[in-house]
Design a protein around this motif. Structure first.
Motif, PDB file in Angstrom:
ATOM      1  N   SER A  97      -4.861   1.887  -7.489  1.00 36.23           N
ATOM      2  CA  SER A  97      -4.066   2.686  -8.410  1.00 36.23           C
ATOM      3  C   SER A  97      -4.963   3.655  -9.178  1.00 36.23           C
ATOM      4  O   SER A  97      -5.901   3.214  -9.867  1.00 36.23           O
ATOM      5  CB  SER A  97      -3.341   1.765  -9.395  1.00 36.23           C
ATOM      6  N   PRO A  98      -4.736   4.960  -9.097  1.00 40.13           N
ATOM      7  CA  PRO A  98      -5.575   5.918  -9.829  1.00 40.13           C
ATOM      8  C   PRO A  98      -5.668   5.642 -11.335  1.00 40.13           C
ATOM      9  O   PRO A  98      -6.758   5.763 -11.904  1.00 40.13           O
ATOM     10  CB  PRO A  98      -4.923   7.273  -9.525  1.00 40.13           C
ATOM     11  N   PRO A  99      -4.583   5.266 -12.026  1.00 41.73           N
ATOM     12  CA  PRO A  99      -4.735   4.950 -13.455  1.00 41.73           C
ATOM     13  C   PRO A  99      -5.705   3.807 -13.708  1.00 41.73           C
ATOM     14  O   PRO A  99      -6.447   3.829 -14.696  1.00 41.73           O
ATOM     15  CB  PRO A  99      -3.306   4.585 -13.888  1.00 41.73           C
ATOM     16  N   LEU A 100      -5.725   2.794 -12.819  1.00 45.36           N
ATOM     17  CA  LEU A 100      -6.648   1.673 -13.005  1.00 45.36           C
ATOM     18  C   LEU A 100      -8.097   2.112 -12.790  1.00 45.36           C
ATOM     19  O   LEU A 100      -9.005   1.638 -13.481  1.00 45.36           O
ATOM     20  CB  LEU A 100      -6.293   0.536 -12.049  1.00 45.36           C
ATOM     21  N   VAL A 101      -8.313   3.000 -11.834  1.00 42.88           N
ATOM     22  CA  VAL A 101      -9.663   3.518 -11.606  1.00 42.88           C
ATOM     23  C   VAL A 101     -10.128   4.324 -12.825  1.00 42.88           C
ATOM     24  O   VAL A 101     -11.261   4.187 -13.292  1.00 42.88           O
ATOM     25  CB  VAL A 101      -9.703   4.381 -10.334  1.00 42.88           C
ATOM     26  N   VAL A 126      -8.705   8.734  -2.590  1.00 39.73           N
ATOM     27  CA  VAL A 126      -7.820   8.819  -1.425  1.00 39.73           C
ATOM     28  C   VAL A 126      -6.578   8.021  -1.781  1.00 39.73           C
ATOM     29  O   VAL A 126      -6.639   6.790  -1.922  1.00 39.73           O
ATOM     30  CB  VAL A 126      -8.491   8.255  -0.168  1.00 39.73           C
ATOM     31  N   SER A 127      -5.467   8.699  -1.989  1.00 42.03           N
ATOM     32  CA  SER A 127      -4.286   7.998  -2.511  1.00 42.03           C
ATOM     33  C   SER A 127      -3.016   8.795  -2.256  1.00 42.03           C
ATOM     34  O   SER A 127      -3.031  10.025  -2.267  1.00 42.03           O
ATOM     35  CB  SER A 127      -4.440   7.766  -4.017  1.00 42.03           C
ATOM     36  N   GLU A 128      -1.925   8.055  -2.028  1.00 37.82           N
ATOM     37  CA  GLU A 128      -0.581   8.638  -1.964  1.00 37.82           C
ATOM     38  C   GLU A 128       0.234   8.204  -3.182  1.00 37.82           C
ATOM     39  O   GLU A 128       1.442   8.426  -3.225  1.00 37.82           O
ATOM     40  CB  GLU A 128       0.135   8.192  -0.681  1.00 37.82           C
ATOM     41  N   ASP A 129      -0.432   7.606  -4.147  1.00 36.91           N
ATOM     42  CA  ASP A 129       0.229   7.085  -5.346  1.00 36.91           C
ATOM     43  C   ASP A 129       0.573   8.244  -6.283  1.00 36.91           C
ATOM     44  O   ASP A 129      -0.306   8.948  -6.777  1.00 36.91           O
ATOM     45  CB  ASP A 129      -0.701   6.092  -6.040  1.00 36.91           C
ATOM     46  N   PRO A 180      -8.949  -5.822   0.193  1.00 40.28           N
ATOM     47  CA  PRO A 180      -8.012  -4.801  -0.265  1.00 40.28           C
ATOM     48  C   PRO A 180      -7.306  -5.233  -1.537  1.00 40.28           C
ATOM     49  O   PRO A 180      -7.313  -6.410  -1.904  1.00 40.28           O
ATOM     50  CB  PRO A 180      -7.021  -4.689   0.910  1.00 40.28           C
ATOM     51  N   GLY A 181      -6.713  -4.283  -2.232  1.00 46.06           N
ATOM     52  CA  GLY A 181      -5.964  -4.600  -3.444  1.00 46.06           C
ATOM     53  C   GLY A 181      -6.613  -4.032  -4.682  1.00 46.06           C
ATOM     54  O   GLY A 181      -7.831  -3.773  -4.706  1.00 46.06           O
ATOM     55  N   ASN A 182      -5.820  -3.839  -5.713  1.00 54.48           N
ATOM     56  CA  ASN A 182      -6.318  -3.220  -6.940  1.00 54.48           C
ATOM     57  C   ASN A 182      -7.490  -3.976  -7.558  1.00 54.48           C
ATOM     58  O   ASN A 182      -8.472  -3.369  -7.980  1.00 54.48           O
ATOM     59  CB  ASN A 182      -5.183  -3.101  -7.962  1.00 54.48           C
ATOM     60  N   GLY A 183      -7.394  -5.314  -7.619  1.00 59.72           N
ATOM     61  CA  GLY A 183      -8.443  -6.087  -8.265  1.00 59.72           C
ATOM     62  C   GLY A 183      -9.807  -5.905  -7.622  1.00 59.72           C
ATOM     63  O   GLY A 183     -10.777  -5.499  -8.287  1.00 59.72           O
ATOM     64  N   SER A 223       0.841  -1.199   0.000  1.00 65.80           N
ATOM     65  CA  SER A 223       0.000   0.000   0.000  1.00 65.80           C
ATOM     66  C   SER A 223       0.873   1.244   0.000  1.00 65.80           C
ATOM     67  O   SER A 223       1.727   1.404   0.885  1.00 65.80           O
ATOM     68  CB  SER A 223      -0.893   0.002   1.244  1.00 65.80           C
ATOM     69  N   PRO A 224       0.710   2.160  -0.976  1.00 69.06           N
ATOM     70  CA  PRO A 224       1.496   3.401  -0.947  1.00 69.06           C
ATOM     71  C   PRO A 224       1.340   4.169   0.360  1.00 69.06           C
ATOM     72  O   PRO A 224       2.313   4.725   0.883  1.00 69.06           O
ATOM     73  CB  PRO A 224       0.947   4.191  -2.141  1.00 69.06           C
ATOM     74  N   TYR A 225       0.112   4.177   0.913  1.00 69.91           N
ATOM     75  CA  TYR A 225      -0.097   4.912   2.167  1.00 69.91           C
ATOM     76  C   TYR A 225       0.682   4.264   3.308  1.00 69.91           C
ATOM     77  O   TYR A 225       1.458   4.934   4.004  1.00 69.91           O
ATOM     78  CB  TYR A 225      -1.582   4.970   2.528  1.00 69.91           C
TER      79      TYR A 225
END
Length: 373
Positions: free
Chosen positions: A278-282, A302-305, A248-251, A109-111
């Motif tokens: 991941s913002p690009p995946l969203v 909500v992201s630190e990516d 949790p997780g991108n998938g 997790s980036p956060y």
């Protein structure tokens, strides 16, 4: 021709000399003592001690000579003696309570990766080392460690490790869920203000059907986010659109995003993704389902990516400021352990909304990053 020694052709040890494998190990290199550093630097032992501890009235040149000599010689203070003098081991336990089913996955997790790194760096700056503990740790796994305190990041409701630590009289530093408990101290972010600020931003940009994606989690932060979203929608007479990510997780989070975008008879016109992904995946998920961002859909995560800045359009993010949380937490910890603060208390760290093109339909000033609130 060399005579066979009867040991597979290898020469046997000389008489009186033990074999490296069968005899006693050679003595280790003697530890460098403070007096050795003093002798090498041409200074007194008292002067070298003051230089290394940052005390005494020494010239910069003398202090630097002592420190450089100690560094070159490999001098290390005697940790056991220090512990006996101070009554502390200077070890801080650290556990992420939210991910007990996958105890080390928080580093993905980036956060949490940034929070953990900043906590370790800040602690080391005050002379403490961080000991990583797995989520769901049993008392038998940490009770023998000389921990001065334990940081429990984002505990779930009724987290057993919090109860066990407090029962063992070990100070706990966590979020606001421990507020008011003896030996418990907290650092937290204002989840309610964060939700209101983001949704108010959507409203100002014309959104009337904002959807929320949150994790299926019992942490205080996520419970407060859900409640604040519900209260805000009711106060503005808008539909309460919310989907939970089961894992949790991108998938799983992207799957929850797709559900939020397609579940109802009417499409949402704004999406606030609190579950970490991941913002690009969203952004890609929105486009797969026919949304133009920001034309059809305003988007904030909500992201630190840092990848959020490099998408097209760049994605608006709500930062929980993990570095600021870590620094505030360690400052509080040091105040409690070293300066005798006995009353429990906490620190509220403001969040930061970084508004970018993914959530802007109307012209904005050049600087669109909001100050922490």
């Amino acid at each position: 021709m060399t005579e066979d020694s009867g040991h597979g052709g290898k020469p046997s040890p000389q008489d009186g000399q033990p074999s490296p494998r069968r005899g006693r190990p050679s003595p280790s290199t003697p530890r460098v003592r403070l007096v050795d550093v003093a002798r090498e630097a041409g200074l007194s032992k008292t002067t070298v001690s003051a230089a290394l501890n940052g005390t005494g009235r020494l010239s910069p040149e003398v202090r630097e000579r002592a420190r450089e000599t100690a560094r070159v010689m490999g001098y290390r203070p005697n940790a056991t003696a220090r512990q006996l003098r101070a009554g502390r081991a200077r070890l801080i336990g650290y556990v992420v309570g939210e991910l007990a089913d996958a105890p080390w996955s928080f580093l993905d997790s980036p956060y949490f990766a940034r929070l953990t790194g900043a906590t370790a760096a800040s602690a080391l700056g005050h002379g403490y080392a961080i000991v990583l503990l797995p989520a769901g740790s049993l008392q038998s796994e940490w009770s023998a460690l000389p921990l001065d305190a334990v940081i429990v990041a984002d505990p779930v409701a009724d987290d057993r490790i919090v109860e066990d630590l407090l029962a063992a009289r070990i100070p706990v530093f966590s979020d606001r869920s421990v507020e008011g408990r003896p030996e418990a101290h907290w650092v937290d972010v204002d989840a309610v203000a964060a939700v209101r600020r983001t949704l108010d931003h959507f409203l100002a940009q014309g959104a009337r059907r904002p959807a929320l994606v949150v994790p299926d989690s019992t942490t205080r932060f996520h419970r407060e986010v859900s409640a604040a979203h519900q209260d805000w929608c009711r106060a503005h007479g808008l539909p309460e659109l919310a989907v939970r990510a089961t894992e949790p997780g991108n998938g799983p989070v992207v799957q929850a995003v797709e559900t939020a975008l397609t579940a109802g008879p009417e499409r949402p016109d704004a999406l606030f993704v609190v579950a970490e992904a991941s913002p690009p995946l969203v952004l890609d998920a929105a486009r797969r389902h026919g949304y133009d961002v920001p034309g059809d859909l305003l988007l904030a995560c909500v992201s630190e990516d840092e990848s959020a800045v490099h998408t097209e359009p760049p994605v608006t993010t709500l930062s929980l400021r993990p570095e600021a949380v870590a620094e505030a937490g360690i400052e509080l910890l040091v105040t409690v352990l070293e300066h005798g603060q006995r009353e429990t208390g906490g620190v509220l760290v403001p969040v930061r909304l970084d508004v970018r093109a993914s959530s802007v339909r109307h012209p904005q000033p050049p600087n669109t990053s909001s100050p922490p609130t």
